[in-house]
Structures are given as C-alpha cells and as structure tokens.
Motif scaffolding. Structure first.
Motif, PDB file in Angstrom:
ATOM      1  N   MET A 320       0.742  -1.130  -0.197  1.00 34.71           N
ATOM      2  CA  MET A 320       0.035  -0.097   0.029  1.00 34.71           C
ATOM      3  C   MET A 320       0.878   1.429  -0.177  1.00 34.71           C
ATOM      4  N   SER A 321       2.003   1.253   0.759  1.00 34.56           N
ATOM      5  CA  SER A 321       2.711   2.546   0.927  1.00 34.56           C
ATOM      6  C   SER A 321       4.193   2.142   0.877  1.00 34.56           C
ATOM      7  N   TRP A 322       5.011   3.018   0.104  1.00 30.89           N
ATOM      8  CA  TRP A 322       6.460   2.706   0.280  1.00 30.89           C
ATOM      9  C   TRP A 322       7.078   3.255   1.751  1.00 30.89           C
ATOM     10  N   THR A 323       6.494   4.235   2.060  1.00 25.93           N
ATOM     11  CA  THR A 323       6.977   4.598   3.512  1.00 25.93           C
ATOM     12  C   THR A 323       6.331   4.199   4.809  1.00 25.93           C
ATOM     13  N   LYS A 324       4.883   4.102   4.576  1.00 24.56           N
ATOM     14  CA  LYS A 324       4.233   3.791   5.827  1.00 24.56           C
ATOM     15  C   LYS A 324       4.058   2.227   6.316  1.00 24.56           C
ATOM     16  N   LYS A 325       5.007   1.999   7.195  1.00 28.43           N
ATOM     17  CA  LYS A 325       4.852   0.701   7.374  1.00 28.43           C
ATOM     18  C   LYS A 325       4.057   0.225   8.677  1.00 28.43           C
ATOM     19  N   ASN A 326       3.656  -0.951   8.873  1.00 28.68           N
ATOM     20  CA  ASN A 326       2.906  -1.154  10.089  1.00 28.68           C
ATOM     21  C   ASN A 326       1.672  -0.510  10.450  1.00 28.68           C
ATOM     22  N   VAL A 327       0.905   0.239   9.406  1.00 29.20           N
ATOM     23  CA  VAL A 327      -0.217   0.934   9.766  1.00 29.20           C
ATOM     24  C   VAL A 327      -1.557   0.297   9.336  1.00 29.20           C
ATOM     25  N   HIS A 328      -2.462   0.574   9.824  1.00 30.68           N
ATOM     26  CA  HIS A 328      -3.928   0.118   9.101  1.00 30.68           C
ATOM     27  C   HIS A 328      -4.271   0.518   7.808  1.00 30.68           C
ATOM     28  N   PRO A 329      -4.835  -0.296   7.036  1.00 33.90           N
ATOM     29  CA  PRO A 329      -4.832   0.163   5.703  1.00 33.90           C
ATOM     30  C   PRO A 329      -5.927   1.540   5.761  1.00 33.90           C
ATOM     31  N   GLY A 330      -6.763   1.426   6.734  1.00 35.61           N
ATOM     32  CA  GLY A 330      -7.998   2.552   6.636  1.00 35.61           C
ATOM     33  C   GLY A 330      -7.144   3.859   6.896  1.00 35.61           C
ATOM     34  N   LYS A 331      -6.062   3.961   7.294  1.00 38.80           N
ATOM     35  CA  LYS A 331      -5.123   5.120   7.385  1.00 38.80           C
ATOM     36  C   LYS A 331      -4.757   5.664   6.206  1.00 38.80           C
ATOM     37  N   ILE A 332      -4.727   4.732   5.247  1.00 34.87           N
ATOM     38  CA  ILE A 332      -4.009   5.130   3.697  1.00 34.87           C
ATOM     39  C   ILE A 332      -5.084   5.217   2.927  1.00 34.87           C
ATOM     40  N   VAL A 333      -6.296   4.538   2.856  1.00 35.90           N
ATOM     41  CA  VAL A 333      -7.300   4.692   1.814  1.00 35.90           C
ATOM     42  C   VAL A 333      -8.569   4.575   2.688  1.00 35.90           C
ATOM     43  N   SER A 334      -9.465   5.086   1.843  1.00 40.48           N
ATOM     44  CA  SER A 334     -11.080   5.173   2.680  1.00 40.48           C
ATOM     45  C   SER A 334     -11.963   4.459   1.453  1.00 40.48           C
ATOM     46  N   THR A 335     -12.998   3.951   2.097  1.00 33.31           N
ATOM     47  CA  THR A 335     -14.247   3.247   1.161  1.00 33.31           C
ATOM     48  C   THR A 335     -14.761   4.156   0.250  1.00 33.31           C
ATOM     49  N   SER A 336     -14.688   3.733  -1.084  1.00 32.89           N
ATOM     50  CA  SER A 336     -15.347   4.555  -2.086  1.00 32.89           C
ATOM     51  C   SER A 336     -14.300   5.378  -2.780  1.00 32.89           C
ATOM     52  N   GLN A 337     -13.015   5.336  -2.273  1.00 36.25           N
ATOM     53  CA  GLN A 337     -12.008   6.190  -2.805  1.00 36.25           C
ATOM     54  C   GLN A 337     -11.539   5.463  -4.269  1.00 36.25           C
ATOM     55  N   GLU A 338     -11.240   6.536  -5.164  1.00 34.71           N
ATOM     56  CA  GLU A 338     -10.807   6.092  -6.385  1.00 34.71           C
ATOM     57  C   GLU A 338      -9.157   5.986  -6.536  1.00 34.71           C
ATOM     58  N   VAL A 339      -8.678   4.887  -6.676  1.00 35.88           N
ATOM     59  CA  VAL A 339      -7.212   4.679  -6.446  1.00 35.88           C
ATOM     60  C   VAL A 339      -6.767   4.260  -7.854  1.00 35.88           C
ATOM     61  N   ASP A 340      -5.305   4.340  -8.152  1.00 35.30           N
ATOM     62  CA  ASP A 340      -4.647   3.743  -9.081  1.00 35.30           C
ATOM     63  C   ASP A 340      -3.697   2.537  -8.552  1.00 35.30           C
ATOM     64  N   VAL A 341      -3.857   1.643  -9.566  1.00 32.93           N
ATOM     65  CA  VAL A 341      -3.300   0.282  -8.836  1.00 32.93           C
ATOM     66  C   VAL A 341      -2.344  -0.344 -10.195  1.00 32.93           C
ATOM     67  N   ILE A 342      -1.751  -1.150  -9.762  1.00 34.29           N
ATOM     68  CA  ILE A 342      -0.886  -1.924 -10.761  1.00 34.29           C
ATOM     69  C   ILE A 342      -1.150  -3.495 -10.401  1.00 34.29           C
ATOM     70  N   VAL A 343      -1.415  -4.318 -11.671  1.00 32.34           N
ATOM     71  CA  VAL A 343      -1.768  -5.623 -11.527  1.00 32.34           C
ATOM     72  C   VAL A 343      -0.472  -6.473 -11.060  1.00 32.34           C
ATOM     73  N   LEU A 344      -0.288  -7.127 -10.038  1.00 34.02           N
ATOM     74  CA  LEU A 344       0.927  -7.823  -9.317  1.00 34.02           C
ATOM     75  C   LEU A 344       0.864  -9.437  -9.964  1.00 34.02           C
ATOM     76  N   GLU A 345      -0.389  -9.878  -9.742  1.00 34.21           N
ATOM     77  CA  GLU A 345      -0.613 -11.285 -10.072  1.00 34.21           C
ATOM     78  C   GLU A 345      -2.332 -11.534 -10.428  1.00 34.21           C
TER      79      GLU A 345
END
Length: 570
Positions: A320-345
C-alpha cells in the motif's frame, strides 16, 4: 305336596346382567360402566333417562351437544351414559353423558394412538403453556410449541375448527393426552416437498418469491418448498447484505444449483444467470497493467478494489505504501476512494487478483538516490533513537539511519546516542543507499573537521603500527582529536592511550597545536585512523631492550633507555 322353586338373589343378578349385556354382577354392578338408556322425559334443562335401575337418572342437556348447538333429544331416544353411582341421597341414579363420551373416546383414541393414526379435534380453550383440545369428548393438551411449524402470535383463527392432530403421549390412568398440530403440518409439508423436489432438477431455472432475508442470504419460496439463495450467489458484484439487491415479496428468477435429496435442501443462485466477468480476466488484466478502481472494503490485511462490477482485487497492506509501515490500511485509503493500482498477479481459476498501490506511485527511495548520491550532505529531524542508532527523517518521507558508531568520534556509541534528542534537527552525510532493501545509511561524525572523505580516505598512505607525528586539534575529556601533518587524516587518541603511566593519561596536560609522536593502531569502518602514544612508548621500550641488553644481564631499564636516547641524540 310339591314345593314351589323361588328364584334366588344370584339368579336375579344373572338375569339383570344378561338384560344389560352381561358382567354386572361379576364386575361389581353398574357403577363405573357405560350402559344404554332411554329418554323418558325432558324437564327444563335436563333429560330423564331410564337405564333399568330401580330409579331413573337426570343428565344436563348441555352434555348432549357441543357449545352453541342444539341437543336434538326427544322422548324415546336411546343414548349411552356413564353410571357414576346407582343412587344418590335422593334415590336417583347418577348418570353422565360426558363421562360416557369420554370413555368411548378413550377407547377409540387408544386404538388410533397404537396405530399411529391422526385424530380430529377442536381447540376450545387456553391454559398455561398451551391450549385445550376436545377429541370427541376426551380433553387433550396442545403445547404452544406444537401449534404450528413457526411461532403463531394469534391462535384465535384456529379455535373451534375441527382439524387433525397427532397424539404424542397418553396416560388413561392419569387422564393425560398430549397432541401436536405441528407434527401433522410437518408431515404434510414433507410429503409436498418430496413431490415438489422430484419435479425439480439441478440447473433448472424457476421463478420464486423472496420469503425471508437474513445476513447470510434469502429464502425463496418455489411453490411449497423453500430454497436458500446465499449472499455470494446473488451477484458477482460484492454485496454486504442481501437487502441491497432483493426485497421480501419480490419475484426473482433463480437457477437451482444443488439439490440434497436426503436433507431436502435446495441451493439457488441468481448470478449464474449472468455472464461471468472472470472469463478472460488474465487477458483483460495483464500483470503490470495500471488500472483505476474504487475501494469497496477495508480489512486489517489490506483493501479490496473493484476493477469492474463483479471483479475485485486485493491490495495487501505490504503493497500500500513505500514509507508507511505497520499501519492500518484504513489510514492510507478510505471506502469508495478512487485509486490507481498495478496488477501484480492474476489467478483466474481461484478468482483472485493481487494489486499494488505503491507501485503506481514513484519510489521515494529511487528519487532519494538520484537526488542525494553517496557523499552528499542532508539535513533532517531525529525521528527515533534505538539501541543501535538514530533514525533521521529525510526528503520524500523516507528515513535514514545513523549507526551509533557513526555519530561522533572519541566516545562510545552509547554515549553518542545521548548527545541527540528526538525532534532535533541534525546534518549527516550519505554513506550508502540500498533501494531494494529500502535502507539509507548516514554518518554524522564524518562531517567533523578533518574527517576522511566518504568514498575515499586521506589515511590511505598510513599503515597500522606506523609511527607518525600528529598535531592536537582538540582536547576532550575522553582523549585528543589529532591530525597527521597540516592537512592529513584526523584521528583520535583515547585517554588511556595518552601514556603508559596514569599521570601521563591526563588530556589536560596537552594543548591545541602541540605535536607528539603516536602509533597508528587501527582504522574504523570509515577508514579514520586511531592513534596511541602508549603503544608507541611500549614499542620503543621493547626495541631498546632488544638492542642494548636485557635487565637480566645486570643493566637497569633506566640505563638501557638512557643509552638508547643518547645514541638517538648523537
């Protein structure tokens, strides 16, 4: 004269018993038996009945009819009654039509109970824990839990209506009968379910009515039998609760997924009637593709992102983040938020897509390495102090670490850690950047005066055990900061290396600018030399002893060193 034979008492009893059907004398008389009698008169609310005793009996007319109905009795009618007593205080026979009906009903009920047959009865009253049922004269108990398959709030519509019951238990001696209406309904429903199930087949598409909705799905009435429509089979799109897609009473088209003939359970599906969005997912979402989606659900281990209706991918918390480690995902993104992602697998068979959120953003470690190469000076805030070093906040929201051995010269690492506090602004030099491991090594002591350059060393011409002349740059409690020549390498002489004797180990006996000879004893990991006057003195002493004799030969150490010094002066 011939004697006349008179009938005896026994003869009379036998004749009477025969006229009443037998057994009166041997069974102890009429009492406790059901006998036939004739209505001789109807007086007010009672019927006068003759059963062949010396006196007639009176029975209330209400015992000959159900509540609200006419008794229909006429003089001359023949009826069955129960003889309670042959006569009462008034000399009349005590008869009962209710008891007669109950006795007859018990006989019939015992026979039907033994054969497992249903009986017909009428609910006519309420008692604690249930209801009373009239089984053609016999009163039975109907528990509240046995009224219907599902709890019934109002039983009024079921009262005073003849309907079938199943006898669960009966005890004639105690006069107890327990019946169930629910057992009859379940048996009837089971018969209907069996017939209906036989008419259904897996894969069949059928219309049904939503009967009930729960957290895990909905029950759909297929015309006498219910099927379960699980929440995961309503739509390919994520649904948190079935009520988001269907409502009670709605007619829905479903497909029969599975039929369990043993348990008579039917599994239904709605999404099976739609095209599967996962078909060709590997082609639509190749590894490395950059996509935009909406966050649909957040968990402790990551966030789900919807790429299209019916297809979601998981962004693991580690992606989820290059720099924010050991944090809850809810502190990085929120529900219904539009985000850009890369397909890994992509695993189309298991219907799983792994996504990366940080991969769609620039890597701050790469950016830092480009902007701050090894040897460059950076400035940042002390974020945290650990037992092995300091973490410094740098540009791009990345942290660099100063190892305790790279904080300051001339003192221990533990003492060096105490020199700086959290929140303090400090300067450091970049020693190394490992982008893959996301590590930045910094040094603070390398910025001190005379420190060797990072990536090279002014001490490259020095050798271990070499004796050099150094100049005192700074006097400290722990020793001396010294420099070789005018612009040579700088190093440190610890307090206990300032001389062989304790009096010689006082740093305050030296002055800035003073010159002295010292031996190179080693180099730290940044190639900065360490010196020792004590080691130089011991080496000189050893050399003198070897050259001018041994104390064992009779010469004192003072004589030997005196001779050596004199030779040096000559």
């Amino acid at each position: 004269m011939a004697s006349t034979a008179f009938p005896s008492r026994d003869d009379f009893a036998a004749l009477l018993d025969e006229s009443l059907g037998g057994g009166a004398a041997t069974d102890g008389g009429f009492e406790g038996r059901v006998v036939k009698g004739t209505v001789t008169a109807i007086e007010n609310d009672k019927a006068v009945i003759d059963v062949g005793l010396k006196s007639e009996g009176r029975v209330a007319l209400r015992e000959f009819a159900a509540p609200g109905q006419d008794h229909g009795l006429k003089v001359g009618d023949e009826v069955e009654v129960y003889v309670d007593r042959i006569e009462n205080a008034d000399g009349e026979a005590m008869l009962s039509r209710d008891r007669a009906r109950r006795e007859a009903a018990w006989d019939k009920l015992e026979s039907e109970f033994g054969e497992g047959k249903r009986v017909e009865g009428v609910i006519f009253g309420r008692v604690k824990g249930g209801f009373t049922v009239d089984l053609d004269g016999a009163v039975a108990f109907l528990p509240g839990s046995q009224v219907d398959i599902r709890p019934v709030r109002d039983v009024t519509p079921l009262m005073d209506i003849p309907q079938p019951f199943q006898i669960l238990k009966m005890d004639r001696r105690r006069g107890n009968i327990v019946v169930s209406r629910r057992a009859v309904l379940e048996e009837t429903r089971a018969e209907q379910r069996t017939g209906l199930i036989q008419s259904l087949a897996e894969g069949q598409i059928i219309d049904g009515i939503v009967k009930n909705i729960t957290d895990y799905g909905a029950f759909v009435d297929l015309g006498g039998i219910d099927g379960l429509l699980h929440v995961t089979d309503i739509s390919y799109k994520r649904i948190n609760h079935p009520s988001e897609a269907i409502t009670i009473g709605e007619t829905v088209k479903v497909q029969i997924i599975r039929i369990n003939s043993e348990t008579q359970r039917i599994s239904l599906g709605m999404k099976q009637l739609e095209s599967d969005p996962w078909e060709g997912a590997s082609v639509k979402y190749p590894v490395g593709a950059k996509l935009t989606g909406a966050v649909t659900n957040i968990t402790e281990y990551g966030a789900f992102v919807e790429l299209e209706p019916g297809i979601e991918g998981l962004v693991h918390v580690s992606e989820m983040s290059w720099t924010k480690k050991n944090v809850h995902p809810g502190k990085i993104v929120s529900t219904s938020q539009e985000v850009d992602v890369i397909v890994l697998e992509v695993d189309a068979e298991k219907r799983r897509i792994s996504l990366g959120l940080k991969q769609a953003q620039s890597n701050p470690w790469d950016a830092f390495a480009d902007k701050h190469p090894v040897g460059s000076v950076v400035e940042g805030e002390v974020k945290n102090a650990t037992e092995f070093g300091l973490f410094i906040g740098l540009d791009g929201d990345v942290d660099g670490m100063v190892h305790m051995s790279d904080i300051a010269w001339g003192i221990s690492g533990e003492d060096a850690l105490n020199l700086h506090l959290k929140g303090e602004q400090v300067k450091a030099i970049v020693l190394d950047v490992d982008v893959e491991k996301e590590r930045i090594s910094l040094g603070m002591k390398q910025l001190e005066k005379g420190a060797p350059a990072v990536g090279g060393s002014d001490s490259s011409n020095l050798r271990k055990n070499e004796v050099v002349t150094v100049t005192v740059l700074e006097v400290r409690d722990g020793g001396l900061e010294v420099q070789v020549g005018e612009d040579g390498a700088t190093g440190f002489i610890k307090r206990n290396d300032l001389g062989r004797d304790r009096d010689e180990q006082r740093p305050d006996r030296f002055q800035v600018g003073q010159k002295l000879d010292a031996m190179v004893t080693g180099f730290d990991r940044s190639r900065k030399p360490t010196f020792s006057v004590k080691a130089h003195q011991l080496a000189e002493e050893k050399q003198a002893v070897a050259q001018y004799g041994s104390s064992d030969s009779g010469a004192s150490l003072g004589d030997i060193l005196g001779a050596a010094l004199k030779q040096r002066e000559d």
